[in-house]
Motif scaffolding. Structure first.
Motif, mmCIF file in Angstrom:
data_model
loop_
_atom_site.group_PDB
_atom_site.id
_atom_site.type_symbol
_atom_site.label_atom_id
_atom_site.label_comp_id
_atom_site.label_asym_id
_atom_site.label_seq_id
_atom_site.Cartn_x
_atom_site.Cartn_y
_atom_site.Cartn_z
ATOM 1 N N ILE A 78 0.896 -1.349 -0.104
ATOM 2 C CA ILE A 78 -0.014 0.108 0.230
ATOM 3 C C ILE A 78 1.007 1.300 0.231
ATOM 4 N N ASP A 79 1.905 1.228 0.795
ATOM 5 C CA ASP A 79 2.699 2.232 0.651
ATOM 6 C C ASP A 79 3.536 2.747 -0.584
ATOM 7 N N THR A 80 3.650 1.743 -1.614
ATOM 8 C CA THR A 80 4.370 1.912 -2.886
ATOM 9 C C THR A 80 3.168 2.664 -3.507
ATOM 10 N N HIS A 81 1.990 2.205 -3.597
ATOM 11 C CA HIS A 81 0.746 2.748 -4.327
ATOM 12 C C HIS A 81 0.691 4.045 -3.969
ATOM 13 N N MET A 82 0.775 4.475 -2.639
ATOM 14 C CA MET A 82 0.621 5.949 -2.234
ATOM 15 C C MET A 82 1.791 6.934 -2.642
ATOM 16 N N ALA A 254 -9.182 2.239 5.755
ATOM 17 C CA ALA A 254 -8.266 3.150 6.110
ATOM 18 C C ALA A 254 -7.354 3.470 4.562
ATOM 19 N N VAL A 255 -7.276 2.311 3.655
ATOM 20 C CA VAL A 255 -6.730 2.491 2.340
ATOM 21 C C VAL A 255 -7.428 3.467 1.657
ATOM 22 N N LEU A 256 -8.748 3.291 1.319
ATOM 23 C CA LEU A 256 -9.655 4.074 0.799
ATOM 24 C C LEU A 256 -9.424 5.636 1.302
ATOM 25 N N ASN A 257 -9.106 5.812 2.509
ATOM 26 C CA ASN A 257 -9.065 7.333 2.913
ATOM 27 C C ASN A 257 -7.626 7.829 2.743
#
Length: 417
Positions: A78-82, A254-257
Protein backbone atom coordinates in the motif's frame (compact mmCIF):
# COMPACT_ATOMS: atom_id res chain seq x y z
CA UNK A 1 -6.88 -6.36 -23.28
CA UNK A 2 -4.71 -9.47 -23.47
CA UNK A 3 -5.28 -12.12 -20.85
CA UNK A 4 -2.14 -13.11 -18.97
CA UNK A 5 -1.23 -16.75 -19.67
CA UNK A 6 2.44 -17.15 -18.71
CA UNK A 7 2.81 -19.12 -15.50
CA UNK A 8 5.58 -19.75 -13.02
CA UNK A 9 6.56 -23.09 -11.51
CA UNK A 10 3.90 -22.73 -8.81
CA UNK A 11 1.16 -22.33 -11.42
CA UNK A 12 0.65 -18.62 -10.82
CA UNK A 13 0.87 -16.10 -13.62
CA UNK A 14 4.06 -14.17 -14.13
CA UNK A 15 3.88 -10.36 -14.34
CA UNK A 16 5.31 -8.70 -17.47
CA UNK A 17 8.45 -7.62 -15.59
CA UNK A 18 9.09 -10.28 -12.93
CA UNK A 19 12.07 -8.38 -11.51
CA UNK A 20 10.38 -4.97 -11.27
CA UNK A 21 10.97 -3.43 -7.84
CA UNK A 22 8.87 -1.09 -5.76
CA UNK A 23 11.66 1.49 -5.87
CA UNK A 24 11.74 1.43 -9.66
CA UNK A 25 8.00 1.87 -10.13
CA UNK A 26 8.05 4.90 -7.81
CA UNK A 27 10.96 6.31 -9.83
CA UNK A 28 8.98 5.71 -13.02
CA UNK A 29 6.07 7.65 -11.56
CA UNK A 30 8.37 10.62 -10.84
CA UNK A 31 9.69 10.54 -14.41
CA UNK A 32 6.18 10.44 -15.85
CA UNK A 33 5.06 13.25 -13.53
CA UNK A 34 7.75 15.56 -14.87
CA UNK A 35 6.22 15.22 -18.35
CA UNK A 36 2.71 15.98 -17.10
CA UNK A 37 3.27 19.51 -15.75
CA UNK A 38 3.05 21.18 -19.15
CA UNK A 39 0.12 19.01 -20.26
CA UNK A 40 -2.33 19.91 -17.51
CA UNK A 41 -4.32 22.30 -19.70
CA UNK A 42 -4.97 19.67 -22.37
CA UNK A 43 -5.85 17.13 -19.68
CA UNK A 44 -8.41 19.52 -18.24
CA UNK A 45 -9.88 20.26 -21.65
CA UNK A 46 -10.17 16.57 -22.49
CA UNK A 47 -11.53 15.69 -19.04
CA UNK A 48 -9.07 12.85 -18.48
CA UNK A 49 -5.45 11.98 -19.15
CA UNK A 50 -4.45 11.12 -22.70
CA UNK A 51 -4.29 7.71 -24.31
CA UNK A 52 -0.51 7.97 -24.54
CA UNK A 53 -0.29 8.51 -20.77
CA UNK A 54 -2.62 5.57 -20.22
CA UNK A 55 -0.43 3.38 -22.42
CA UNK A 56 2.66 4.51 -20.50
CA UNK A 57 1.01 3.59 -17.20
CA UNK A 58 -0.13 0.31 -18.69
CA UNK A 59 3.31 -0.61 -20.00
CA UNK A 60 4.95 0.51 -16.76
CA UNK A 61 2.92 -1.90 -14.63
CA UNK A 62 1.04 0.78 -12.69
CA UNK A 63 -2.35 -0.92 -12.99
CA UNK A 64 -0.87 -4.10 -11.49
CA UNK A 65 0.71 -2.62 -8.35
CA UNK A 66 -2.03 -3.98 -6.04
CA UNK A 67 -3.13 -6.94 -8.18
CA UNK A 68 -2.25 -10.31 -6.55
CA UNK A 69 0.74 -12.18 -7.95
CA UNK A 70 -1.30 -15.27 -8.76
CA UNK A 71 -3.01 -13.17 -11.44
CA UNK A 72 0.10 -11.61 -12.93
CA UNK A 73 0.17 -8.60 -10.61
CA UNK A 74 3.08 -7.25 -8.59
CA UNK A 75 1.41 -7.43 -5.16
CA UNK A 76 3.38 -4.39 -4.02
CA UNK A 77 2.59 -2.65 -0.75
CA UNK A 78 0.00 0.00 0.00
CA UNK A 79 2.89 2.35 0.77
CA UNK A 80 4.25 1.88 -2.75
CA UNK A 81 0.90 2.69 -4.33
CA UNK A 82 0.55 5.85 -2.23
CA UNK A 83 4.10 6.98 -3.07
CA UNK A 84 3.24 6.58 -6.75
CA UNK A 85 0.06 8.64 -6.23
CA UNK A 86 1.97 11.46 -4.53
CA UNK A 87 4.62 11.44 -7.26
CA UNK A 88 2.02 11.70 -10.04
CA UNK A 89 0.06 14.40 -8.16
CA UNK A 90 3.19 16.53 -7.97
CA UNK A 91 3.11 16.72 -11.77
CA UNK A 92 -0.65 16.67 -12.44
CA UNK A 93 -3.28 16.35 -9.70
CA UNK A 94 -6.01 15.36 -12.16
CA UNK A 95 -3.94 12.52 -13.56
CA UNK A 96 -3.07 11.22 -10.10
CA UNK A 97 -6.69 11.41 -8.95
CA UNK A 98 -7.95 9.53 -12.00
CA UNK A 99 -5.18 6.96 -11.71
CA UNK A 100 -5.56 6.14 -8.02
CA UNK A 101 -9.35 5.92 -7.94
CA UNK A 102 -9.17 3.55 -10.88
CA UNK A 103 -6.21 1.39 -9.82
CA UNK A 104 -6.56 1.27 -6.03
CA UNK A 105 -9.76 -0.78 -5.96
CA UNK A 106 -7.71 -3.83 -6.95
CA UNK A 107 -6.88 -3.97 -3.25
CA UNK A 108 -10.53 -3.87 -2.24
CA UNK A 109 -11.52 -6.54 -4.79
CA UNK A 110 -8.59 -8.79 -3.83
CA UNK A 111 -9.46 -8.43 -0.14
CA UNK A 112 -13.25 -8.77 -0.10
CA UNK A 113 -14.35 -10.92 -3.03
CA UNK A 114 -14.09 -14.70 -3.17
CA UNK A 115 -11.83 -16.84 -5.33
CA UNK A 116 -14.36 -17.42 -8.12
CA UNK A 117 -14.92 -13.70 -8.58
CA UNK A 118 -11.22 -12.87 -8.38
CA UNK A 119 -10.33 -15.50 -10.98
CA UNK A 120 -12.60 -13.67 -13.40
CA UNK A 121 -11.98 -10.06 -12.34
CA UNK A 122 -8.20 -10.30 -12.58
CA UNK A 123 -8.09 -12.54 -15.66
CA UNK A 124 -6.43 -9.82 -17.77
CA UNK A 125 -3.84 -8.89 -15.13
CA UNK A 126 -4.39 -5.13 -15.44
CA UNK A 127 -7.30 -3.91 -13.32
CA UNK A 128 -8.81 -0.42 -13.60
CA UNK A 129 -11.97 -0.16 -11.57
CA UNK A 130 -13.55 3.13 -10.44
CA UNK A 131 -15.76 2.83 -7.41
CA UNK A 132 -18.32 5.01 -5.69
CA UNK A 133 -19.53 4.96 -2.12
CA UNK A 134 -22.92 6.63 -2.65
CA UNK A 135 -25.58 4.01 -3.48
CA UNK A 136 -27.87 4.42 -6.46
CA UNK A 137 -30.79 2.49 -7.90
CA UNK A 138 -32.61 -0.54 -6.54
CA UNK A 139 -31.44 -4.06 -7.36
CA UNK A 140 -33.91 -6.77 -8.34
CA UNK A 141 -33.27 -10.38 -7.49
CA UNK A 142 -32.78 -12.65 -10.50
CA UNK A 143 -31.88 -16.30 -10.90
CA UNK A 144 -28.40 -16.75 -9.49
CA UNK A 145 -27.86 -13.04 -9.01
CA UNK A 146 -29.26 -9.54 -9.36
CA UNK A 147 -30.33 -6.97 -11.92
CA UNK A 148 -28.90 -3.52 -11.27
CA UNK A 149 -30.03 -0.16 -12.67
CA UNK A 150 -28.68 3.26 -11.83
CA UNK A 151 -26.55 6.28 -12.59
CA UNK A 152 -23.40 6.40 -10.46
CA UNK A 153 -21.80 9.82 -10.24
CA UNK A 154 -18.13 10.73 -9.75
CA UNK A 155 -16.74 7.47 -11.10
CA UNK A 156 -13.13 8.66 -11.21
CA UNK A 157 -11.03 6.55 -13.55
CA UNK A 158 -13.88 5.53 -15.85
CA UNK A 159 -12.38 6.51 -19.27
CA UNK A 160 -10.00 3.54 -19.41
CA UNK A 161 -11.74 1.28 -16.88
CA UNK A 162 -12.03 -2.49 -17.11
CA UNK A 163 -14.68 -2.76 -14.36
CA UNK A 164 -16.78 -0.73 -11.93
CA UNK A 165 -17.52 -1.22 -8.22
CA UNK A 166 -20.72 0.35 -6.94
CA UNK A 167 -23.29 0.39 -4.21
CA UNK A 168 -27.01 -0.14 -4.65
CA UNK A 169 -30.08 -0.70 -2.51
CA UNK A 170 -31.97 -3.90 -1.85
CA UNK A 171 -35.62 -3.61 -0.85
CA UNK A 172 -36.15 -4.54 2.79
CA UNK A 173 -38.94 -6.63 4.20
CA UNK A 174 -42.28 -4.90 4.73
CA UNK A 175 -41.79 -2.05 7.15
CA UNK A 176 -38.01 -2.44 7.09
CA UNK A 177 -35.52 0.01 5.53
CA UNK A 178 -33.55 -1.07 2.45
CA UNK A 179 -30.14 -2.64 2.85
CA UNK A 180 -27.07 -1.96 0.74
CA UNK A 181 -25.17 -4.21 -1.61
CA UNK A 182 -21.71 -3.75 -3.08
CA UNK A 183 -21.24 -5.17 -6.56
CA UNK A 184 -18.70 -5.28 -9.35
CA UNK A 185 -19.57 -5.17 -13.04
CA UNK A 186 -17.40 -5.54 -16.17
CA UNK A 187 -16.91 -2.64 -18.59
CA UNK A 188 -19.19 -4.05 -21.29
CA UNK A 189 -22.22 -3.69 -19.02
CA UNK A 190 -22.15 0.07 -18.45
CA UNK A 191 -21.58 3.27 -20.37
CA UNK A 192 -19.77 6.46 -19.45
CA UNK A 193 -21.77 9.70 -19.60
CA UNK A 194 -20.30 12.91 -21.00
CA UNK A 195 -20.89 14.98 -17.88
CA UNK A 196 -17.46 15.86 -16.46
CA UNK A 197 -15.35 19.00 -16.76
CA UNK A 198 -17.48 21.88 -15.48
CA UNK A 199 -16.22 21.67 -11.91
CA UNK A 200 -13.89 24.20 -10.26
CA UNK A 201 -10.92 21.85 -10.17
CA UNK A 202 -9.76 18.32 -10.97
CA UNK A 203 -11.30 18.89 -14.37
CA UNK A 204 -9.08 16.23 -15.93
CA UNK A 205 -9.74 13.50 -13.36
CA UNK A 206 -12.09 11.43 -15.52
CA UNK A 207 -14.78 11.56 -12.83
CA UNK A 208 -17.68 10.98 -15.18
CA UNK A 209 -20.97 9.39 -14.23
CA UNK A 210 -21.63 5.89 -15.48
CA UNK A 211 -25.02 4.42 -16.34
CA UNK A 212 -25.98 0.82 -15.74
CA UNK A 213 -29.17 -0.52 -17.31
CA UNK A 214 -30.47 -3.89 -16.13
CA UNK A 215 -26.99 -5.35 -15.81
CA UNK A 216 -26.94 -8.92 -14.56
CA UNK A 217 -24.73 -9.27 -11.47
CA UNK A 218 -24.03 -12.91 -10.55
CA UNK A 219 -24.08 -13.72 -6.86
CA UNK A 220 -20.29 -14.05 -6.65
CA UNK A 221 -19.96 -10.45 -7.90
CA UNK A 222 -22.24 -9.15 -5.14
CA UNK A 223 -21.66 -8.63 -1.42
CA UNK A 224 -24.98 -8.08 0.32
CA UNK A 225 -24.81 -5.85 3.38
CA UNK A 226 -21.38 -4.51 2.49
CA UNK A 227 -20.64 -0.79 2.27
CA UNK A 228 -17.36 0.05 0.56
CA UNK A 229 -16.64 3.12 2.63
CA UNK A 230 -17.44 1.60 6.01
CA UNK A 231 -16.35 -2.00 5.61
CA UNK A 232 -14.29 -3.38 8.49
CA UNK A 233 -12.05 -6.43 8.14
CA UNK A 234 -11.44 -7.16 11.81
CA UNK A 235 -12.85 -10.68 11.38
CA UNK A 236 -10.59 -11.59 8.45
CA UNK A 237 -11.01 -11.48 4.67
CA UNK A 238 -11.42 -13.92 1.79
CA UNK A 239 -8.34 -12.35 0.23
CA UNK A 240 -6.10 -13.18 3.17
CA UNK A 241 -7.19 -16.82 3.02
CA UNK A 242 -6.73 -16.96 -0.76
CA UNK A 243 -3.41 -15.16 -1.15
CA UNK A 244 -1.75 -15.78 2.20
CA UNK A 245 -0.55 -12.18 2.23
CA UNK A 246 -1.50 -9.74 4.98
CA UNK A 247 -1.68 -7.06 2.28
CA UNK A 248 -5.16 -8.39 1.60
CA UNK A 249 -6.09 -8.79 5.26
CA UNK A 250 -5.43 -5.23 6.40
CA UNK A 251 -7.92 -2.39 6.64
CA UNK A 252 -9.79 -1.60 3.43
CA UNK A 253 -11.38 1.45 5.02
CA UNK A 254 -8.07 3.11 5.85
CA UNK A 255 -6.63 2.44 2.40
CA UNK A 256 -9.59 4.18 0.77
CA UNK A 257 -8.93 7.21 2.95
CA UNK A 258 -5.14 7.21 2.55
CA UNK A 259 -5.60 8.25 -1.06
CA UNK A 260 -6.72 11.79 -0.26
CA UNK A 261 -3.69 12.27 1.99
CA UNK A 262 -1.30 10.97 -0.67
CA UNK A 263 -2.93 13.22 -3.27
CA UNK A 264 -2.72 16.26 -0.99
CA UNK A 265 0.99 15.71 -0.30
CA UNK A 266 1.70 15.51 -4.03
CA UNK A 267 -0.39 18.56 -4.86
CA UNK A 268 1.18 20.68 -2.12
CA UNK A 269 4.67 19.60 -3.18
CA UNK A 270 3.85 20.69 -6.72
CA UNK A 271 2.69 24.05 -5.36
CA UNK A 272 5.97 24.42 -3.49
CA UNK A 273 7.83 23.66 -6.73
CA UNK A 274 5.95 26.46 -8.47
CA UNK A 275 6.61 28.84 -5.58
CA UNK A 276 10.33 27.94 -5.67
CA UNK A 277 10.50 29.13 -9.26
CA UNK A 278 8.91 32.42 -8.23
CA UNK A 279 11.42 32.76 -5.40
CA UNK A 280 14.27 32.55 -7.92
CA UNK A 281 12.73 34.51 -10.79
CA UNK A 282 10.62 37.28 -9.21
CA UNK A 283 11.70 40.42 -7.39
CA UNK A 284 10.09 41.99 -4.36
CA UNK A 285 7.45 44.67 -4.94
CA UNK A 286 8.63 47.08 -2.26
CA UNK A 287 12.15 48.33 -1.44
CA UNK A 288 14.66 47.02 -1.00
CA UNK A 289 14.14 45.48 -4.44
CA UNK A 290 15.84 42.10 -4.34
CA UNK A 291 15.12 38.57 -5.50
CA UNK A 292 12.39 36.99 -3.38
CA UNK A 293 14.82 34.27 -2.34
CA UNK A 294 16.91 36.98 -0.64
CA UNK A 295 14.00 38.63 1.14
CA UNK A 296 13.41 37.66 4.82
CA UNK A 297 9.63 37.73 4.46
CA UNK A 298 9.57 35.40 1.47
CA UNK A 299 12.11 33.19 3.18
CA UNK A 300 9.67 32.97 6.09
CA UNK A 301 6.72 32.17 3.80
CA UNK A 302 8.64 29.48 1.99
CA UNK A 303 10.10 27.92 5.12
CA UNK A 304 6.74 27.81 6.89
CA UNK A 305 5.01 26.18 3.93
CA UNK A 306 7.86 23.73 3.42
CA UNK A 307 7.68 22.73 7.07
CA UNK A 308 3.94 22.07 6.99
CA UNK A 309 4.22 19.98 3.84
CA UNK A 310 7.16 18.06 5.31
CA UNK A 311 5.11 17.38 8.45
CA UNK A 312 2.23 16.12 6.30
CA UNK A 313 4.59 13.88 4.33
CA UNK A 314 6.04 12.49 7.57
CA UNK A 315 2.55 11.80 8.94
CA UNK A 316 1.62 10.06 5.69
CA UNK A 317 4.76 7.95 5.81
CA UNK A 318 4.16 6.93 9.40
CA UNK A 319 0.50 6.03 8.97
CA UNK A 320 1.47 3.78 6.06
CA UNK A 321 4.02 2.16 8.37
CA UNK A 322 1.26 1.71 10.96
CA UNK A 323 -1.00 0.13 8.37
CA UNK A 324 1.73 -2.32 7.36
CA UNK A 325 2.43 -3.29 10.97
CA UNK A 326 -1.22 -3.85 11.90
CA UNK A 327 -1.80 -5.86 8.73
CA UNK A 328 1.29 -7.99 9.36
CA UNK A 329 0.51 -8.85 12.97
CA UNK A 330 -3.27 -9.05 12.51
CA UNK A 331 -3.92 -6.43 15.19
CA UNK A 332 -6.41 -4.40 13.17
CA UNK A 333 -9.42 -3.22 15.16
CA UNK A 334 -12.13 -0.74 14.28
CA UNK A 335 -10.66 2.08 16.35
CA UNK A 336 -7.26 1.54 14.70
CA UNK A 337 -8.88 1.70 11.25
CA UNK A 338 -10.62 4.94 12.12
CA UNK A 339 -7.59 6.58 13.70
CA UNK A 340 -5.40 5.81 10.69
CA UNK A 341 -8.10 7.25 8.43
CA UNK A 342 -8.20 10.43 10.50
CA UNK A 343 -4.45 10.85 10.21
CA UNK A 344 -4.97 11.06 6.47
CA UNK A 345 -7.50 13.83 7.08
CA UNK A 346 -4.94 15.77 9.10
CA UNK A 347 -2.45 15.35 6.27
CA UNK A 348 -4.96 17.04 3.97
CA UNK A 349 -5.42 19.89 6.43
CA UNK A 350 -1.70 20.54 6.76
CA UNK A 351 -1.20 20.56 3.01
CA UNK A 352 -4.20 22.78 2.38
CA UNK A 353 -3.07 25.29 5.00
CA UNK A 354 0.36 25.49 3.38
CA UNK A 355 -1.15 26.23 -0.02
CA UNK A 356 -4.20 28.33 0.84
CA UNK A 357 -2.78 30.29 3.81
CA UNK A 358 0.79 30.86 2.64
CA UNK A 359 1.74 30.03 -0.95
CA UNK A 360 -1.33 31.15 -2.85
CA UNK A 361 -1.85 34.59 -1.20
CA UNK A 362 1.82 35.58 -1.28
CA UNK A 363 2.65 34.37 -4.80
CA UNK A 364 1.29 37.51 -6.43
CA UNK A 365 -1.74 38.03 -8.65
CA UNK A 366 0.12 37.31 -11.89
CA UNK A 367 1.14 33.89 -10.55
CA UNK A 368 -2.44 32.85 -9.85
CA UNK A 369 -4.04 33.83 -13.14
CA UNK A 370 -6.18 31.21 -14.85
CA UNK A 371 -3.96 28.45 -16.23
CA UNK A 372 -0.95 29.14 -14.01
CA UNK A 373 0.34 26.10 -12.18
CA UNK A 374 -0.27 27.48 -8.70
CA UNK A 375 -3.79 28.61 -9.62
CA UNK A 376 -4.63 25.14 -10.94
CA UNK A 377 -3.33 23.41 -7.83
CA UNK A 378 -5.36 25.74 -5.63
CA UNK A 379 -8.49 24.86 -7.63
CA UNK A 380 -7.70 21.16 -7.48
CA UNK A 381 -7.12 21.20 -3.74
CA UNK A 382 -10.30 23.20 -3.21
CA UNK A 383 -12.21 20.56 -5.13
CA UNK A 384 -10.55 17.78 -3.13
CA UNK A 385 -12.41 19.17 -0.12
CA UNK A 386 -15.76 18.57 -1.83
CA UNK A 387 -15.12 14.82 -1.84
CA UNK A 388 -17.62 13.26 0.56
CA UNK A 389 -14.90 11.17 2.16
CA UNK A 390 -13.02 14.32 3.17
CA UNK A 391 -15.77 16.82 3.91
CA UNK A 392 -18.31 14.49 5.51
CA UNK A 393 -17.04 11.05 6.48
CA UNK A 394 -13.62 11.96 7.88
CA UNK A 395 -14.78 15.30 9.27
CA UNK A 396 -17.85 14.06 11.12
CA UNK A 397 -18.86 10.40 10.91
CA UNK A 398 -15.45 8.84 11.54
CA UNK A 399 -14.53 11.21 14.37
CA UNK A 400 -17.77 10.53 16.23
CA UNK A 401 -17.54 6.79 15.73
CA UNK A 402 -14.01 6.74 17.11
CA UNK A 403 -15.09 8.61 20.25
CA UNK A 404 -18.12 6.34 20.66
CA UNK A 405 -15.88 3.28 20.52
CA UNK A 406 -13.32 4.64 22.97
CA UNK A 407 -15.96 5.69 25.50
CA UNK A 408 -18.23 2.70 24.85
CA UNK A 409 -21.11 4.98 23.92
CA UNK A 410 -23.77 3.25 21.84
CA UNK A 411 -25.04 6.33 20.11
CA UNK A 412 -26.81 6.54 16.78
CA UNK A 413 -23.89 7.05 14.34
CA UNK A 414 -26.11 9.24 12.17
CA UNK A 415 -27.07 11.59 14.99
CA UNK A 416 -26.12 15.24 14.65
CA UNK A 417 -25.82 17.61 17.59
Amino acid sequence: MTVVTDTSTDGHRVPPEPDLTEQEIVARAARIAATLVDRQQETEQRGYYGLDTHKELLAGGFYRILVPRRYGGYEFGIDTHMRVVSALARGCPSTAWMYTFGASHAHLAASLFGEKAQNELFAAGDFICPGVIAPAGLAEQAEGGWLVDGVFRYSSGSPYATHFIGQTFLAGAEGEPPTQMMFVVPRDQWRRLDDWGAQLGLKGSGSHSIKIEKAYIPDHYALVGTHMGLTSVTNGTPGLALHGNRLYGGSVLAVLNFQVGALAVGMATGALDAYSELMRERMTTYPPIVARAENPDYQLYYGEADGRIAAARAAMSDVLRQWGETAENGSITRDVELRMSLISREVVRLCWSAVSDILFPTAGSSAVRAGERLERIWRDMSTLHTHAGVSIYLSTVATRELANLLFDVHADPGAVD
